[in-house]
Structures are given as structure tokens and as C-alpha cells.
Scaffold this active site. Sequence first.
Site, mmCIF file in Angstrom:
data_model
loop_
_atom_site.group_PDB
_atom_site.id
_atom_site.type_symbol
_atom_site.label_atom_id
_atom_site.label_comp_id
_atom_site.label_asym_id
_atom_site.label_seq_id
_atom_site.Cartn_x
_atom_site.Cartn_y
_atom_site.Cartn_z
ATOM 1 N N GLY A 32 -5.360 2.270 4.690
ATOM 2 C CA GLY A 32 -5.631 1.067 5.475
ATOM 3 C C GLY A 32 -4.794 0.927 6.726
ATOM 4 N NE ARG B 145 6.216 5.342 -2.701
ATOM 5 C CZ ARG B 145 6.120 6.248 -1.739
ATOM 6 N NH1 ARG B 145 6.778 7.386 -1.828
ATOM 7 N NH2 ARG B 145 5.366 6.019 -0.678
ATOM 8 N N GLY C 156 0.826 -1.208 0.000
ATOM 9 C CA GLY C 156 0.000 0.000 0.000
ATOM 10 C C GLY C 156 0.850 1.243 0.000
ATOM 11 C CB SER C 157 1.196 4.004 -1.502
ATOM 12 O OG SER C 157 1.871 5.229 -1.604
ATOM 13 N N GLY C 158 0.526 5.853 0.969
ATOM 14 C CA GLY C 158 -0.269 6.989 1.406
ATOM 15 C C GLY C 158 -1.106 6.746 2.637
ATOM 16 C CB SER C 159 -1.588 6.795 5.627
ATOM 17 O OG SER C 159 -0.367 7.433 5.928
#
Length: 421
Positions: free
Chosen positions: A161, A285, A156-159
Amino acid sequence: MSERLLLLVESNTTGTGRLFARRAAELGVVPVLLCADPGRYPYAAEDRLRTVVVDTSDESALWAAVRALEAEATVAGVLTSSEYYVPTAAALAYRLGLPGPSAEAVRACRDKAEQRRALTGAGVGSADFAVVSEVAGAIDAARGIGLPVVVKPVQGSGSLGVRLCADLDEVAEHAGTLLAATVNERGITAPGRILVEQYLIGPEFSVEVFGTEAVVTVAKHVGPLPVFVETGHDVPAALPGEQEIALRETAVRAVRALGLGWGAAHVELRLTGTRIAQVIEVNPRLAGGMIPELVRRACGIDLVRAQVLAALGAAPELERGGYARASIRFLTCAQDGILAPSAALDDAVHRARTVPGTVEALLYRAAGEPVGPAEDFRGRVGHVIAVADRSGRAAEAADRAVALLGEAVSYADLHTEEAYA
């Protein structure tokens, strides 16, 4: 002479995606966006970016699209600004004989369970954790680790979940929600596993690493629990030397332990003691959250340009060319509301921009749109960036400006006509 192309495999939806294409063009290379749905990236049409529509999850289809491009021009590099497509871009670069990170290493790094195992095996400080595929397993893990615990997806990404669970009922509910998901927000198949982790207490930072060099340390601001929405960053972090060293050394050790070391890595950490840095996670990244723009404004280092240069086989430019301080604050809402009419929005943005030191202020949504408490990065409503000669001044200016920007949000009852007037 044949055109030289930089292939961009998908993009992030906010932040640096647009900048990758612009930096490529500045370097005399034609950026080409390979994506399944160009409509996901409005900047592509606005900037008239060359786009090839292809199912980027289908290796054969992607390769066929690349071969077609090769027939008419020289493919000089492959990159992505999206967390989700770093392994795809790395594998494609390798197949073309072009520079890039190890596809195997970034694939393992993106699986946070594999990442945790590698960091633990290398003795790099990080949280206690358990990988589970059932709700009962999550409950057992929380008991073993000790409440509260962080429950989150393995990818995932961006917090998205990520949630702090204070008791076993919350663990069961959130674990059940995550495990029930069959695909993520990008439509990619969910792995059916989640992480239960120790909650690390202490101030949060990131270290932006390029290759195996720690470029800059960033102080992070996180919104109210139980979610972990990043609400701001300060560049560079104002830290005592021993803490700066602890963060930088731990970040580089983490990058090495994961077999990375090409291009950018965004390492998130907490200081859990005066000189004890613990890794939250490593992202293979460039940082999101407009951090590259803060680094450019504060330090004179353009990390986006450096990443593009590396993909093209050229030496990145990482020499510091400035000694300012830069801060960003994201506008988030504590309760449900609605954005004011256009005139009021324009006025709020204008007043935010008049705060001394403010260099950017904008809203992401239009007049009349509903807003609410942020669960992840998608709940941000806008941002401001301030630059000054001292960290405190930049942070103060950003705080003042975002407060003015927040006046564009009305918290009237959304069910009344007045709310939409």
C-alpha cells in the site's frame, strides 16, 4: 525433565519464519507454532513443526491454548517473525513473566503515525507527515507538505500500500483505495487512518539494531517508482565512515526514542545529505528480505539465533565472525509474463547457480504460473544470493545470476496457446 517450548505466534510467509523454528530446535527447545491457519505456512508441514490451531486475534482463546501447553511442558519463550503479531507475542511473554519487548512500545511503534510523532518529539530526523482519515484531508496534507508525497497505511509491512503520488489526483485515488479497506491482507481490522509523508530523496539503507547496538548497515535497492518494492540488499553497505556513523547513530537514537531496546529492530533510513540520515520507519522486529541470512553469511552473526536466545533469557551472540560481503537480488518482472515449462525453469536455476560466488538461487512459483509487475513484496518471483570477498564482486555476481534466473520468464502473449506450451 519437562520439555521446554518456544511459542511462535504466527509467522511471516517467506524468509525467516522457518529459521526461527530450526534455531529453537538446534538449541534444544521444541518450537510450537500458534496460528489460525497452518496452511498459510507450508514449511510447518514440510518440517513437521508442532502446530496449535487457535484464533491468534482472540486474547482469551490464545491464553487458553498457552495454559493447555503449560500443563504438559515448560513454556520457555515467546516470539514471532511476523510484523503483525509482535505486540501479541510481547503481551503474551509479559503475561508469562518471560523476556520480551515492551508490548506498549511495540504497539505504538507499529502505528506509523504514533511512531512519527515520537521520533519528531525526540528530535530524530524523519519526514514531514500528516495523519488523515478522509480523502479531502489527504489532499490538503499533500498541498501543505509539497508534491510528490508518499501515501501509505499507518500499519503494514513489505511495502504493502505504499505509493508515491505525483499529483493531487493520484493522492485522492490512492488515499481513497487505502481508506476504503476495512481489513488488511491478514484479515486484521484496518485502523481507518493513513499517512501522507514527504518524499525523502537519497540512497536507502537499513541498520539492523539488536538491543541498542547497531550490528550492521545494509544498502538497499528499490525498484521503479511509484511503488517501493525492495529488489536487493548488500551486506555490509560500502560507505564512507562518516555516513556509516550517521546512519548507525540515527538508528540507535530512533530505537531509544520509541522505547524499544530489547531484541531486534529493523530501521530503514535515507541519506538526504553527506552526513544527514533521515528515518523512513522503524520496525520492532528482525529484518525481512533475507537480510538475516546475508548478515550470517557476510558477518558470521546469526540474528535469528540471537533473537531466539534473547527470548529464552540467554545472552545473544553478536560477535562478528566473518568479513565477507553478501548480496541478494530479487527477481521481479517489468511486465506481465508467465513462467516457462519445468525443464526451462530448472535450466535457468541451474545456470544462475553456476555464476561464481552464487550460493543460492530459487524461484518461488511453479511452471506456467502468470507473473506481473510487483506492487509489493508479494510480486517477487525468486531470488539469488552471492557471497564474495568484496562488495562489488558480490553485487556483480548477484546481478548476473538474477539475470539468468529471469530467463525463466516468458513475455509471450498470455492469451495465446504458445505462452503455455
